[in-house]
Scaffold this motif. Structure first.
Motif, short mmCIF file in Angstrom:
data_model
loop_
_atom_site.label_atom_id
_atom_site.label_comp_id
_atom_site.label_asym_id
_atom_site.label_seq_id
_atom_site.Cartn_x
_atom_site.Cartn_y
_atom_site.Cartn_z
N PHE A 10 0.84 -1.20 0.00
CA PHE A 10 0.00 0.00 0.00
C PHE A 10 0.87 1.25 0.00
CE2 PHE A 10 -1.94 3.33 2.64
CZ PHE A 10 -3.19 3.47 2.08
N TYR A 11 0.59 2.16 -0.92
CA TYR A 11 1.30 3.45 -0.95
C TYR A 11 0.27 4.57 -1.00
CZ TYR A 11 5.49 0.80 -2.09
OH TYR A 11 6.53 -0.09 -2.06
N ARG A 12 0.46 5.59 -0.17
CA ARG A 12 -0.45 6.74 -0.15
C ARG A 12 -0.09 7.78 -1.20
NH1 ARG A 12 -1.48 9.23 5.44
NH2 ARG A 12 -3.09 10.21 4.19
N LYS A 13 1.15 7.70 -1.77
CA LYS A 13 1.63 8.68 -2.75
C LYS A 13 1.87 8.00 -4.09
CE LYS A 13 4.50 10.81 0.84
NZ LYS A 13 5.87 11.22 1.15
N PRO A 14 1.73 8.76 -5.19
CA PRO A 14 2.05 8.19 -6.51
C PRO A 14 3.55 7.94 -6.69
CG PRO A 14 1.42 10.50 -6.72
CD PRO A 14 1.20 10.12 -5.30
N SER A 15 4.38 8.74 -6.00
CA SER A 15 5.84 8.54 -5.98
C SER A 15 6.36 9.23 -4.72
CB SER A 15 6.48 9.11 -7.25
OG SER A 15 6.34 10.50 -7.31
N PRO A 16 7.60 8.89 -4.31
CA PRO A 16 8.11 9.45 -3.04
C PRO A 16 8.16 10.97 -2.96
CG PRO A 16 9.48 7.63 -3.78
CD PRO A 16 8.51 7.91 -4.88
N ASP A 17 8.31 11.65 -4.10
CA ASP A 17 8.44 13.10 -4.09
C ASP A 17 7.11 13.83 -4.30
OD1 ASP A 17 8.38 12.10 -6.67
OD2 ASP A 17 9.58 13.73 -7.50
N LYS A 18 6.01 13.09 -4.39
CA LYS A 18 4.69 13.70 -4.62
C LYS A 18 3.89 13.70 -3.32
CE LYS A 18 5.13 13.66 -9.18
NZ LYS A 18 4.87 14.60 -10.16
N PRO A 19 2.86 14.56 -3.23
CA PRO A 19 2.01 14.57 -2.03
C PRO A 19 1.08 13.34 -2.03
CG PRO A 19 1.20 16.15 -3.63
CD PRO A 19 2.51 15.61 -4.17
N VAL A 20 0.52 13.05 -0.85
CA VAL A 20 -0.40 11.91 -0.73
C VAL A 20 -1.67 12.17 -1.54
CG1 VAL A 20 0.47 11.18 1.52
CG2 VAL A 20 -1.41 12.81 1.40
N PHE A 21 -2.31 11.07 -1.95
CA PHE A 21 -3.54 11.19 -2.73
C PHE A 21 -4.65 11.85 -1.90
CE2 PHE A 21 -1.60 7.60 -5.08
CZ PHE A 21 -1.68 8.11 -6.36
N VAL A 22 -4.89 11.32 -0.69
CA VAL A 22 -5.95 11.84 0.18
C VAL A 22 -5.46 11.90 1.62
CG1 VAL A 22 -7.91 11.10 -1.23
CG2 VAL A 22 -6.97 9.54 0.48
N GLU A 23 -5.97 12.87 2.36
CA GLU A 23 -5.69 13.03 3.79
C GLU A 23 -6.98 12.79 4.55
OE1 GLU A 23 -2.89 13.78 5.32
OE2 GLU A 23 -1.60 14.65 3.80
N VAL A 24 -6.88 12.62 5.85
CA VAL A 24 -8.08 12.57 6.68
C VAL A 24 -8.76 13.93 6.56
CG1 VAL A 24 -8.95 12.39 9.05
CG2 VAL A 24 -7.11 10.88 8.27
N GLY A 25 -10.05 13.92 6.27
CA GLY A 25 -10.79 15.16 6.07
C GLY A 25 -10.97 15.53 4.61
N SER A 26 -10.27 14.86 3.71
CA SER A 26 -10.40 15.13 2.27
C SER A 26 -11.78 14.70 1.78
CB SER A 26 -9.35 14.37 1.46
OG SER A 26 -8.06 14.75 1.81
#
Length: 161
Positions: A94-110
């Motif tokens: 499981f990865y929350r980001k598309p790549s290590p240097d990118k922001p996460v797809f969704v946060e809590v509250g999104s």
């Protein structure tokens, strides 16, 4: 005992017609099994570990972790029964980001819509976008980034209201 001695022993056992021979020495344990014409010669060579005690506790640690995580999940489901659980459709990482240097797809509250990418799961070197099947607001992320996930494991809790 070197490899040539082991090979000689295998040939000797095969010619003798014995179906199984076990040999245990100080540092090595050998089991040689031979079968009929349909079963090929089977050889098992096992090095006896010097310290067997540390091996057993290491094997028991994941069992304890699995047991504790299974007891926690029903409690989460009871407390959050009004929320929709988004589960993993595949086994992978499981990865929350598309790549290590990118922001996460969704946060809590999104706020998410149907079809939005929530995370990526890597399975056999392929990265699979996991899209939302519901619209709502992310209440909780249930898996840590870069963690292995199982099929049907809960990933996110979504408030559909």
């Amino acid at each position: 005992m070197d490899i040539k001695e082991i090979q000689s022993l295998i040939k000797f056992v095969a010619k003798s017609g014995a179906s199984e021979v076990k040999l245990e020495m100080e540092d090595i344990k050998i089991t040689i099994r031979t079968g009929g014409e349909s079963v090929p010669e089977t050889t098992i060579v096992q090095q006896i570990p010097m310290a067997q005690a540390p091996v057993a506790p290491a094997a028991q640690v994941p069992v304890a972790e699995v047991a504790s995580s299974q007891t926690e999940q029903p409690a989460v489901a009871d407390d959050d029964s009004k929320y929709i659980t988004i589960k993993s459709p595949i086994i992978g990482t499981f990865y929350r980001k598309p790549s290590p240097d990118k922001p996460v797809f969704v946060e809590v509250g999104s706020t998410i819509n149907q079809g939005d990418v929530l995370c990526v799961i890597e399975a056999m070197k392929l990265f699979n976008d996991i899209e939302s099947e519901v619209s709502g607001k992310i209440v909780k992320v249930l898996v840590d980034d870069s963690s292995p996930v199982e099929f049907d494991q809960p990933l996110f809790l979504v408030d559909p209201s």
